[in-house]
Motif scaffolding. Structure first.
Motif, PDB file in Angstrom:
ATOM      1  N   ALA A   1       0.951  -1.258   0.049  1.00 47.98           N
ATOM      2  CA  ALA A   1       0.031   0.169  -0.059  1.00 47.98           C
ATOM      3  C   ALA A   1       0.742   1.374  -0.008  1.00 47.98           C
ATOM      4  CB  ALA A   1      -0.871   0.143   1.187  1.00 47.98           C
ATOM      5  N   GLU A   2       2.045   1.000   0.380  1.00 46.65           N
ATOM      6  CA  GLU A   2       2.907   2.406   0.449  1.00 46.65           C
ATOM      7  C   GLU A   2       4.000   2.358  -0.388  1.00 46.65           C
ATOM      8  OE1 GLU A   2       5.410   4.940   3.698  1.00 46.65           O
ATOM      9  OE2 GLU A   2       4.424   3.364   4.433  1.00 46.65           O
ATOM     10  N   TYR A   3       4.637   1.329  -0.474  1.00 49.68           N
ATOM     11  CA  TYR A   3       6.064   1.104  -1.279  1.00 49.68           C
ATOM     12  C   TYR A   3       5.596   0.159  -2.593  1.00 49.68           C
ATOM     13  CZ  TYR A   3       7.972   2.156   3.538  1.00 49.68           C
ATOM     14  OH  TYR A   3       8.184   2.790   4.692  1.00 49.68           O
ATOM     15  N   GLY A   4       4.393  -0.173  -2.818  1.00 47.99           N
ATOM     16  CA  GLY A   4       4.382  -1.005  -3.887  1.00 47.99           C
ATOM     17  C   GLY A   4       4.356  -0.187  -5.125  1.00 47.99           C
ATOM     18  N   ASN A   5       4.435  -1.000  -6.305  1.00 46.42           N
ATOM     19  CA  ASN A   5       4.562  -0.481  -7.754  1.00 46.42           C
ATOM     20  C   ASN A   5       3.180   0.254  -8.001  1.00 46.42           C
ATOM     21  OD1 ASN A   5       7.149  -1.308  -8.632  1.00 46.42           O
ATOM     22  ND2 ASN A   5       6.279  -3.499  -8.997  1.00 46.42           N
TER      23      ASN A   5
ATOM     24  N   GLU B   1       3.474  10.338 -20.420  1.00 42.30           N
ATOM     25  CA  GLU B   1       4.857  10.425 -21.043  1.00 42.30           C
ATOM     26  C   GLU B   1       5.704  11.453 -20.187  1.00 42.30           C
ATOM     27  OE1 GLU B   1       7.025  11.379 -25.428  1.00 42.30           O
ATOM     28  OE2 GLU B   1       4.725  11.788 -25.180  1.00 42.30           O
ATOM     29  N   LYS B   2       5.060  12.474 -19.926  1.00 41.28           N
ATOM     30  CA  LYS B   2       5.968  13.634 -19.014  1.00 41.28           C
ATOM     31  C   LYS B   2       6.101  13.020 -17.914  1.00 41.28           C
ATOM     32  CE  LYS B   2       5.513  18.243 -17.352  1.00 41.28           C
ATOM     33  NZ  LYS B   2       4.821  19.600 -17.274  1.00 41.28           N
ATOM     34  N   ARG B   3       5.651  12.474 -17.238  1.00 40.02           N
ATOM     35  CA  ARG B   3       5.749  11.790 -16.067  1.00 40.02           C
ATOM     36  C   ARG B   3       6.664  10.486 -15.807  1.00 40.02           C
ATOM     37  NH1 ARG B   3       6.357  14.664 -12.342  1.00 40.02           N
ATOM     38  NH2 ARG B   3       5.847  13.196 -10.798  1.00 40.02           N
ATOM     39  N   LEU B   4       6.639   9.709 -16.851  1.00 36.60           N
ATOM     40  CA  LEU B   4       7.397   8.392 -16.808  1.00 36.60           C
ATOM     41  C   LEU B   4       8.726   8.439 -17.791  1.00 36.60           C
ATOM     42  CD1 LEU B   4       4.577   5.416 -17.007  1.00 36.60           C
ATOM     43  CD2 LEU B   4       5.378   7.099 -15.006  1.00 36.60           C
ATOM     44  N   GLN B   5       8.585   9.818 -18.567  1.00 33.49           N
ATOM     45  CA  GLN B   5       9.763   9.902 -19.479  1.00 33.49           C
ATOM     46  C   GLN B   5       9.751   8.784 -20.547  1.00 33.49           C
ATOM     47  OE1 GLN B   5      12.004  12.641 -19.535  1.00 33.49           O
ATOM     48  NE2 GLN B   5      10.223  13.272 -18.267  1.00 33.49           N
TER      49      GLN B   5
ATOM     50  N   LEU C   1       3.242   4.031  -8.628  1.00 30.70           N
ATOM     51  CA  LEU C   1       2.778   4.666  -9.916  1.00 30.70           C
ATOM     52  C   LEU C   1       1.524   5.478  -9.931  1.00 30.70           C
ATOM     53  CD1 LEU C   1       2.882   4.449 -13.216  1.00 30.70           C
ATOM     54  CD2 LEU C   1       1.090   2.760 -13.070  1.00 30.70           C
ATOM     55  N   ALA C   2       0.524   5.605  -8.677  1.00 32.91           N
ATOM     56  CA  ALA C   2      -0.430   6.235  -8.610  1.00 32.91           C
ATOM     57  C   ALA C   2       0.125   7.911  -8.335  1.00 32.91           C
ATOM     58  CB  ALA C   2      -1.323   5.696  -7.513  1.00 32.91           C
ATOM     59  N   GLU C   3       1.176   7.748  -7.114  1.00 30.25           N
ATOM     60  CA  GLU C   3       1.789   8.834  -6.962  1.00 30.25           C
ATOM     61  C   GLU C   3       2.306   9.591  -7.962  1.00 30.25           C
ATOM     62  OE1 GLU C   3       4.877  10.347  -3.493  1.00 30.25           O
ATOM     63  OE2 GLU C   3       4.411   8.267  -3.598  1.00 30.25           O
TER      64      GLU C   3
END
Length: 254
Positions: A107-111, A155-159, A115-117
């Motif tokens: 819930a905190e460190y997960g993928n 695209e901007k957030r994940l490059q 990704l949501a953050e």
């Protein structure tokens, strides 16, 4: 820089991620034993040869990844690629820790959480997917927009430019996501009635599912969607024990 017993790190990781709660396709936790004391941790998505070589060059005592080794149904013999990776790891006495599904669902460190953050998604709920509790996440985008506009945001957030399948002009308000190779979960997203679904990869049939069910699908990259969890976990581990940790980008475009 702290020097920490491997057993203490292993205990902390297993308490945080609870790998025993998940039925997985690979062993989670310590996969290859190295030196008993750890000061430097190299983080990565996959325990590839390049990552092992970088760990040796940097003088890492431990590698922490999402995709480790010893997958279900793979050959049991230690030859070829597997031999070369393992030989390099053992020659340099480096520990390999890997957490697959436990790192997807945390819930905190997960993928999915990270990704949501990263994308600014508002989490509303999580549900079971393929028998794994909390593997499929869903909620809403921060600001409703057309599908092609949200693609540019990804695209901007994940490059990395995502592959957009479906109506590029559709308004996206609600969204579901599951990182990595979860394209088959588009059927579950359709059942949820969301406007869009985000994962890492796409299959031939994903296109038809998107086109015929009025849902937008974003294939945003397996590596690109799963690089944030291990970084968050590594940062927490470093803070807990005073370790030096850094992320190595393999540059995987897939």
């Amino acid at each position: 820089m702290a020097l920490v017993e491997r057993t203490a790190i292993e205990k902390w990781l297993n308490v945080v991620l609870e790998p025993e709660q998940v039925k997985d396709y690979c062993p989670n936790g310590l996969q290859v034993e190295g030196r008993t004391q750890i000061a430097k941790v190299l983080l990565g998505v996959t325990a590839s040869q390049a990552l092992v070589d970088e760990a040796a060059r940097w003088g890492a005592d431990m590698i922490l990844v999402h995709h480790g080794w010893f997958w279900k149904n793979e050959p049991l013999t230690v030859t070829g690629q597997k031999y070369r990776r393992m030989k390099a790891l053992m020659q340099h006495d480096i520990n390999l820790f890997a957490y697959h599904l436990p790192l997807d669902i945390h819930a905190e460190y997960g993928n999915n959480a990270t990704l949501a953050e990263t994308l600014g998604l508002q989490v509303e709920a999580r549900q079971t997917l393929m028998g794994v509790k909390d593997l499929l996440w869903y909620g809403r985008v921060a600001e409703p927009c057309q599908a092609d506009v949200f693609a540019r945001h990804i695209e901007k957030r994940l490059q990395r430019k995502p592959l957009l399948l479906g109506d590029s002009q559709k308004m996206v308000r609600s969204v579901a996501w599951c990182t990595g190779g979860a394209q088959s979960a588009i059927d579950d997203a359709i059942e949820l009635g969301v406007d869009a679904f985000i994962s890492g990869e796409a299959s031939e049939q994903t296109y038809h599912a998107a086109m015929e069910n009025d849902i937008v699908y974003y294939a945003a990259g397996h590596d690109s969607t799963e690089r944030y969890g291990v970084q968050a976990l590594g940062a927490a581990l470093a803070a807990e024990f005073g370790l030096e940790a850094r992320f190595f980008d393999l540059g995987n475009p897939v």
